[in-house]
Design an enzyme around this catalytic site. Structure first.
Site, short mmCIF file in Angstrom:
data_model
loop_
_atom_site.label_atom_id
_atom_site.label_comp_id
_atom_site.label_asym_id
_atom_site.label_seq_id
_atom_site.Cartn_x
_atom_site.Cartn_y
_atom_site.Cartn_z
N ASP A 32 31.68 -19.66 -0.57
CA ASP A 32 30.43 -19.41 -0.24
C ASP A 32 30.05 -17.77 -0.73
OD1 ASP A 32 28.07 -19.81 0.76
OD2 ASP A 32 28.61 -19.17 2.74
N GLU B 158 22.43 -20.44 -4.28
CA GLU B 158 21.55 -20.03 -2.93
C GLU B 158 20.46 -19.17 -2.77
OE1 GLU B 158 25.82 -19.50 -0.14
OE2 GLU B 158 24.81 -17.68 -0.73
#
Length: 170
Positions: free
Chosen positions: A29, A86
Site C-alpha cells: 500500500d 489510489e
C-alpha cells in the site's frame, strides 16, 4: 501497519508466506511514500502494488507526479504485479491511468467508502442502477446500448499502446 515490515523483515517474510499459503493476496500500500520501499517489494511475496494517492491526485497538473505514476506502473508490470491507483477522483485521472496501463483504480470517482455491514445493499443498488443489461440476457445491439454508455463504464485495462503512453507521460 507498514512500519512493522521495517522492524523485522525476516518475521514479516515468514508471516507473508504463511498468509499466501492460506490463499491471501498481499498488496504493498501507498507505494512511493512512507514505509514502502523497493527492498520490501523484492523481499516479500506481494501480488499488488498500490500507487499512493498523492501522486495520482496530482498527476493531471504535475508532470513529475505523472512520471512517478508511470514509473510505478511500469515497475509493477515488470514484476508481474497488479497495479492499483489510489485516490482517483476525476475522469481525467482515470483516463490517464488507463493509457498508462494501470490495472485497477479506487477512489471517490467510483464511490464513497462504506461500512462493511452496508456492502450488500450498496452492491445491489449499484447493479440496479447500471444502464446495461444483465449478463444473463441477450446482448443489446449498438443502437440500444450506445458507445457513450460503454465508454463510461470502461475498466482500467492494459492497451496495446500503453508503452507509448508511458513514454509520452515521461
Amino acid at each position: 501497519t507498514e512500519s512493522v515490515l521495517t522492524q523485522d523483515l525476516t518475521q514479516a517474510r515468514a508471516l507473508a508466506q504463511d498468509l499466501k499459503r492460506r490463499g491471501c493476496a498481499l498488496a504493498l500500500d501507498d507505494f512511493g511514500t512512507g514505509y514502502s520501499s523497493l527492498s520490501q517489494l523484492e523481499s516479500l511475496p506481494f501480488d499488488k502494488l498500490k500507487v499512493d494517492r498523492t501522486f495520482t491526485s496530482a498527476m493531471a497538473r504535475k508532470r513529475s507526479s505523472r512520471k512517478i505514476v508511470a514509473a510505478v506502473i511500469g515497475l509493477g508490470q515488470s514484476l508481474g504485479l497488479t497495479t492499483v491507483a489510489e485516490g482517483v477522483e476525476t475522469i481525467e485521472q482515470a483516463e490517464m491511468l488507463l493509457w498508462l496501463g494501470c490495472d485497477l483504480a479506487q477512489g471517490w470517482l467510483y464511490g464513497e467508502a462504506i461500512a462493511a455491514r452496508d456492502l450488500d445493499a450498496a452492491v445491489f443498488a449499484a447493479l440496479d442502477a447500471m444502464p446495461f443489461p444483465s449478463p444473463f440476457e441477450d446482448p443489446p445491439d449498438e443502437a440500444e446500448f450506445g458507445a457513450a454508455s460503454r465508454a463510461a463504464h470502461r475498466t482500467l485495462e492494459n492497451l496495446a499502446a500503453q508503452r507509448l503512453a508511458q513514454l509520452q507521460a515521461v
